[in-house]
Design a protein around this motif. Structure first.
Motif, short mmCIF file in Angstrom:
data_model
loop_
_atom_site.label_atom_id
_atom_site.label_comp_id
_atom_site.label_asym_id
_atom_site.label_seq_id
_atom_site.Cartn_x
_atom_site.Cartn_y
_atom_site.Cartn_z
N GLY A 190 51.74 94.00 1.20
CA GLY A 190 52.27 95.12 0.44
C GLY A 190 51.22 96.20 0.21
N THR A 191 51.58 97.17 -0.62
CA THR A 191 50.72 98.30 -0.94
C THR A 191 50.73 98.52 -2.45
OG1 THR A 191 51.38 99.33 1.15
CG2 THR A 191 50.21 100.71 -0.42
N ILE A 192 49.59 98.97 -2.99
CA ILE A 192 49.49 99.23 -4.43
C ILE A 192 48.85 100.59 -4.64
CG2 ILE A 192 47.22 98.12 -4.67
CD1 ILE A 192 48.18 97.06 -7.40
N GLY A 193 49.23 101.27 -5.71
CA GLY A 193 48.67 102.58 -6.01
C GLY A 193 48.79 102.89 -7.49
N VAL A 194 48.25 104.04 -7.88
CA VAL A 194 48.25 104.43 -9.29
C VAL A 194 48.60 105.91 -9.40
CG1 VAL A 194 45.77 104.97 -9.29
CG2 VAL A 194 46.92 104.41 -11.45
N LEU A 195 49.33 106.26 -10.46
CA LEU A 195 49.67 107.64 -10.77
C LEU A 195 49.28 107.90 -12.22
CD1 LEU A 195 53.29 107.71 -9.28
CD2 LEU A 195 51.24 108.66 -8.22
N THR B 252 38.41 82.07 -2.13
CA THR B 252 38.30 81.86 -0.68
C THR B 252 39.08 82.94 0.06
OG1 THR B 252 40.17 80.32 -0.80
CG2 THR B 252 37.96 79.38 -0.88
N ILE B 253 38.91 84.19 -0.38
CA ILE B 253 39.56 85.36 0.23
C ILE B 253 41.06 85.17 0.28
CG2 ILE B 253 39.43 87.05 2.09
CD1 ILE B 253 36.83 85.86 2.95
N ARG C 224 45.01 94.36 -6.27
CA ARG C 224 45.05 94.87 -4.89
C ARG C 224 45.03 93.72 -3.90
NH1 ARG C 224 41.21 95.16 -1.33
NH2 ARG C 224 39.51 94.91 -2.86
N ARG C 225 44.17 92.75 -4.12
CA ARG C 225 44.06 91.63 -3.18
C ARG C 225 45.34 90.82 -3.13
NH1 ARG C 225 38.90 88.37 -4.66
NH2 ARG C 225 39.51 87.23 -2.77
N VAL C 226 46.00 90.63 -4.29
CA VAL C 226 47.26 89.90 -4.32
C VAL C 226 48.32 90.65 -3.51
CG1 VAL C 226 49.17 89.18 -5.79
CG2 VAL C 226 46.82 88.70 -6.48
N VAL C 227 48.44 91.95 -3.76
CA VAL C 227 49.47 92.73 -3.07
C VAL C 227 49.20 92.77 -1.57
CG1 VAL C 227 50.44 95.04 -2.82
CG2 VAL C 227 50.02 94.12 -5.10
#
Length: 405
Positions: free
Chosen positions: A385-390, A252-253, A377-380
């Motif tokens: 918050g913000t999420i990323g990858v290196l 439910t988004i 991503r949806r949880v963060v």
């Protein structure tokens, strides 16, 4: 454990963090490489009109390139970041005005100024800043002749720049709304993905318990072991129930967060315990982790997916190493999960948190369902918050996320 180096090895820690946050924000908007929308094209025309300039552009700057979403007076293009005029002043707050770029040492040798690709002389721009304070690019106006501009027109340019971000945010929300049916359609796959690990843990524990019960004569120490196995099964089943509630809220988004103090150290220990089979022969280093305010079920889903991905995409030629660590950066806790696995190809990283996008090519034998990082991503984002990858695509991956303190 050796840290996984990011895509830009020459950048400072702060620059790497800025690049990652900006790339994550641009990825969310999903506009790079697409034809300009009528709304963005209209705002580019408005920017030229209110400033009286013949040329304008909406520029987004990623870790390696500059993308023009809409332009007036010339054709939108992509250029290397080192050639970008906007990148030179990307983090400059407010308006930037250069009346004659040929006389400014920051720009005089640029190919868009010296005639190699263009001969721009006048430049003015305003930052494009997301609601979370991330600078993703600049709204620019140009001329091929030296010019001046007054404050009123610069204020108008600021208003148009704010409208550009508003349009990007509105488009994002519309896509999320349109995608609600698709997310509900994928509910079954999410349930399977999220609940597989604790179910495996329960199954293995009960199998061991059954084997123990087959022995007719038991000593006191054996009875204690049976009790320990039963306790493990009960704990895993309780976590399973919590995860059912979490997945239902995702359908439910993201539902309503049940915020409380969450001990990340304890949460990670629980995840590692449930994943002990997948982490066989792996070396896992967990540095001291903080307590954060958040939804414990959602955050557990986040951590489990990240550790599970590290286990799934281990490199065949080296023992798996995983490191989980955190540090406070201003008002955010910056948490990283690093591994020395197969890595994520650079060309896939800008879409890796989208639904159905996998970290490895089809046919590699390693591809999963392509929903784990989308869930992360949806949880963060639900936690503001913000999420990323290196990743350099060869020597492992670092997935980072930031949560408000």
């Amino acid at each position: 454990m050796r840290s996984v180096e990011p895509v830009l090895p020459g950048a400072s820690e702060d620059e790497r963090a800025e690049d990652s946050a900006r790339l994550a924000s641009i990825t969310r908007y999903d506009v790079v490489g697409r034809p300009p929308s009528e709304a963005l094209q209209g705002l580019a025309r408005l920017a030229a009109s209110v400033t009286g300039m013949p040329l304008s552009a909406i520029d987004l700057v990623t870790d390696h390139e500059q993308y023009q979403l809409a332009t007036v007076g010339f054709t939108a293009d992509v250029c290397a970041r080192e050639d970008s005029l906007c990148d030179v002043v990307l983090q400059e707050p407010g308006a930037v005005v250069v009346e004659d770029m040929a006389l400014d040492p920051r720009f005089a040798g640029n190919p868009f100024v010296d005639g190699t690709r263009a001969a721009i002389r006048f430049y003015a721009s305003q930052q494009l800043v997301t609601a979370r304070g991330v600078v993703i690019g600049r709204l620019c106006v140009f001329d091929t002749e030296p010019r001046e501009i007054d404050q009123v027109r610069l204020d108008d340019l600021r208003t148009v720049a704010d409208s550009v971000v508003d349009v990007l945010e509105l488009s994002l929300r519309n896509r999320e709304l349109d995608g609600s049916n698709a997310r509900l359609g994928g509910f079954a796959s999410r349930v399977s993905h999220d609940l597989k690990t604790p179910l495996t843990s329960i199954s293995m524990t009960l199998q061991l318990l059954r084997d123990e019960m087959d022995v007719e004569e038991r000593s006191g120490a054996d009875a204690e072991e049976v009790r320990w196995l039963l306790d493990k099964s009960v704990a895993a089943s309780e976590r399973l129930a919590h995860m059912v509630d979490s997945v239902l809220s995702h359908a439910t988004i993201d539902g309503q967060l049940q915020r409380t103090n969450v001990d990340l150290q304890r949460l990670v220990d629980e995840v590692l315990d449930d994943l002990r089979v997948e982490l066989t022969d792996a070396t896992v280093e967990v540095q001291p982790l903080p307590t954060v305010l958040g939804d414990p079920a959602h955050l557990r889903t986040l951590v489990q997916n990240l550790v599970e991905n590290a286990a799934r995409y281990r490199h065949p030629d080296r023992p798996l190493r995983i490191c989980v660590q955190a540090e406070q950066r201003g008002l955010m806790q910056h948490v990283t999960v690093s591994d020395n696995g197969t890595g994520i190809a650079v060309e896939r990283q800008h879409r890796i948190f989208q639904h159905g996008v996998r970290g490895v090519p089809e046919g590699s034998g390693l591809a999963g369902a392509g929903i784990g990082l989308e869930i992360c991503r949806r949880v963060v984002e639900a936690h503001a918050g913000t999420i990323g990858v290196l990743s350099d695509g060869e020597h492992g991956t670092t997935v980072w996320f930031e949560l408000p303190v």
